[in-house]
Design an enzyme around this catalytic site. Structure first.
Site, mmCIF file in Angstrom:
data_model
loop_
_atom_site.group_PDB
_atom_site.id
_atom_site.type_symbol
_atom_site.label_atom_id
_atom_site.label_comp_id
_atom_site.label_asym_id
_atom_site.label_seq_id
_atom_site.Cartn_x
_atom_site.Cartn_y
_atom_site.Cartn_z
ATOM 1 N N LYS A 149 1.034 -0.978 0.065
ATOM 2 C CA LYS A 149 -0.208 -0.478 -0.021
ATOM 3 C C LYS A 149 0.980 0.908 -0.131
ATOM 4 O O LYS A 149 0.302 2.014 0.759
ATOM 5 C CB LYS A 149 -1.314 0.016 1.572
ATOM 6 N N SER A 150 2.094 0.967 -0.708
ATOM 7 C CA SER A 150 2.939 2.125 -0.409
ATOM 8 C C SER A 150 3.224 2.927 -1.759
ATOM 9 O O SER A 150 3.723 4.199 -2.058
ATOM 10 C CB SER A 150 4.260 1.950 0.064
ATOM 11 N N THR A 176 1.883 -0.518 -6.656
ATOM 12 C CA THR A 176 1.302 -0.142 -8.294
ATOM 13 C C THR A 176 1.415 1.232 -9.291
ATOM 14 O O THR A 176 1.741 1.256 -10.782
ATOM 15 C CB THR A 176 -0.471 -0.606 -7.826
ATOM 16 N N HIS A 204 7.569 -7.412 -2.294
ATOM 17 C CA HIS A 204 7.410 -6.863 -0.735
ATOM 18 C C HIS A 204 8.295 -7.851 -0.261
ATOM 19 O O HIS A 204 8.025 -7.028 1.303
ATOM 20 C CB HIS A 204 5.869 -7.383 -0.337
ATOM 21 N N SER A 247 -4.752 2.195 4.220
ATOM 22 C CA SER A 247 -5.299 1.848 2.710
ATOM 23 C C SER A 247 -5.107 0.186 3.006
ATOM 24 O O SER A 247 -6.066 -0.723 2.384
ATOM 25 C CB SER A 247 -3.833 2.891 1.888
ATOM 26 N N MET A 268 -6.139 5.464 -14.173
ATOM 27 C CA MET A 268 -5.347 4.373 -13.597
ATOM 28 C C MET A 268 -6.728 3.979 -12.853
ATOM 29 O O MET A 268 -6.985 2.155 -12.597
ATOM 30 C CB MET A 268 -4.423 4.246 -12.612
ATOM 31 N N LYS A 298 -8.951 6.161 -2.455
ATOM 32 C CA LYS A 298 -8.353 6.994 -2.921
ATOM 33 C C LYS A 298 -7.942 8.251 -3.276
ATOM 34 O O LYS A 298 -7.577 9.196 -4.518
ATOM 35 C CB LYS A 298 -8.617 7.542 -1.577
HETATM 36 P P1 A3P Z 1 -5.407 3.935 -1.257
HETATM 37 O O1 A3P Z 1 -6.065 3.255 -0.568
HETATM 38 O O2 A3P Z 1 -4.653 5.448 -0.095
HETATM 39 O O3 A3P Z 1 -6.510 4.829 -2.257
HETATM 40 P P2 A3P Z 1 0.068 -0.248 -3.660
HETATM 41 O O4 A3P Z 1 -0.360 -0.232 -5.331
HETATM 42 O O5 A3P Z 1 1.382 -0.180 -2.856
HETATM 43 O O6 A3P Z 1 -1.101 -1.822 -3.312
HETATM 44 O O7 A3P Z 1 -0.687 1.140 -2.926
HETATM 45 C C1 A3P Z 1 -2.484 0.798 -3.357
HETATM 46 C C2 A3P Z 1 -2.832 2.498 -2.283
HETATM 47 O O8 A3P Z 1 -1.593 3.545 -3.673
HETATM 48 C C3 A3P Z 1 -4.020 2.510 -3.048
HETATM 49 O O9 A3P Z 1 -3.629 3.629 -2.215
HETATM 50 C C4 A3P Z 1 -4.404 2.975 -3.720
HETATM 51 O O10 A3P Z 1 -5.239 3.839 -4.076
HETATM 52 C C5 A3P Z 1 -2.677 4.074 -4.446
HETATM 53 N N1 A3P Z 1 -2.716 4.774 -5.839
HETATM 54 C C6 A3P Z 1 -1.750 3.523 -6.971
HETATM 55 N N2 A3P Z 1 -2.388 3.951 -8.281
HETATM 56 C C7 A3P Z 1 -2.056 5.962 -7.676
HETATM 57 C C8 A3P Z 1 -2.070 7.143 -8.108
HETATM 58 N N3 A3P Z 1 -1.911 6.677 -9.232
HETATM 59 N N4 A3P Z 1 -2.177 8.074 -7.498
HETATM 60 C C9 A3P Z 1 -2.434 8.435 -6.598
HETATM 61 N N5 A3P Z 1 -2.219 7.361 -5.846
HETATM 62 C C10 A3P Z 1 -2.346 6.096 -6.606
#
Ligand code: A3P
Length: 288
Positions: A45-46, A49, A100, A130, A224, A250
């Protein structure tokens, strides 16, 4: 679906058995990296993606076709997951990988193979929020219980994927040992183009204005969120229950303020100070 309730423990960290086996984890730990490999390392969640999408656009020189036609887990396979061995494009001139796993597991092999690493970090309060929401849709993660229960486990490091503190400290400790680039989720938010330029310089990848424009467009949260190759809606609902929320939830900075009680915030700050007080960070997150 397979092994949804199974937990694997590897290097002291709990991991979902749906995605990992001891064999797949050993495969990652003993992987033969190449100097042309690029590895995205993150705690969940950092911004993993997001970084996968940015690097896809960077490597395609702005051509959106790969990002729009190939799922992100194929474009940047997860090194430690069961499918990786079969998914890895062995003949590819440049392999993009995602992990990870903690630094202590991967660093020796990365050093040996001289691979490049991009470590993405995010304010751990937003990570916790998140990750909590993600537990509701990901059927391969345990029921998180209340936010308070989850937050306690997050601070103790007993959640799946282990302690956020250990993860970041482990990877920060590799600064002198690996060819590693540190970046934060917040920097991507603040200045996507500037950060992409710094990334391109680190990777030795040309980045013209057209590529930058395409990257800005395709890596926005809105683009995205609507891209089925990036938003995980292709995953069947037995594995990710899309009625429980969106992977692209979000995408903002500071959402923790709407989730943390004053008590939770002071507990978090105390623990953060204990763990991170002496640590040099690329950025200071606003924790108050
Ligand atoms: P939130 O749950 O706070 O919305 P990971 O890919 O490491 O699992 O992280 C997922 C988090 O990155 C989610 O956060 C997701 O919405 C956010 N995220 C992914 N793409 C993004 C983008 N283009 N802009 C902003 N946040 C993004």
């Amino acid at each position: 679906m397979e092994r949804l309730g199974v937990t694997e423990t590897f290097a002291g960290v709990s991991l979902p058995g749906h995605l990992h086996t001891q064999e797949s984890l050993a495969f990652a730990a003993t992987f033969t990296f190449r100097p042309t490999d690029v590895v995205i390392a993150t705690y969940p969640k950092s911004g993993t993606t997001w970084m996968q999408e940015i690097l896809t656009l960077l490597f395609s020189h702005g051509d959106a076709l790969p990002a729009k036609t190939i799922p992100n887990w194929e474009r940047a396979p997860w090194l430690e997951q069961i499918y990786c061995r079969a998914a890895l494009p062995d003949a590819a001139p440049r392999r993009l990988l995602t992990t990870h796993l903690p630094a202590r597991v991967l660093a020796p092999a990365l050093r040996q193979g001289k691979a490049k690493v991009i470590y993405v970090a995010r304010n751990p309060k937003d990570v916790a929020v998140s990750f909590y929401h993600f537990h509701h849709l990901a059927k391969f993660l345990p029921d998180p219980g209340s936010f308070d229960t989850f937050l306690t486990q997050f601070l103790e490091g007993t959640v799946h994927y282990g302690s956020w503190f250990d993860h970041i400290k482990g990877w920060l400790g590799q600064q002198q040992l690996l060819d590693i680039f540190y970046v934060t989720y917040e920097e991507l938010h603040q200045d996507l183009c500037g950060t992409a330029q710094r990334l391109a310089a680190f990777l030795g990848c040309p980045l013209g204005p057209e590529t930058l424009g395409a990257l800005e467009q395709h890596c926005s949260f809105a683009a995205m969120r609507d891209n089925t190759m990036a938003n995980y809606t292709l995953i069947p609902s037995e594995i990710m229950d899309h009625s429980q929320g969106r992977f692209m939830r979000k995408g903002v900075v500071g959402d923790w303020r709407d989730h943390f009680s004053p008590q939770q915030n002071s507990t978090f700050n105390r623990r953060y100070q204990e763990e991170m007080g002496d640590v040099e960070l690329p950025t200071r997150w606003p924790m108050a």
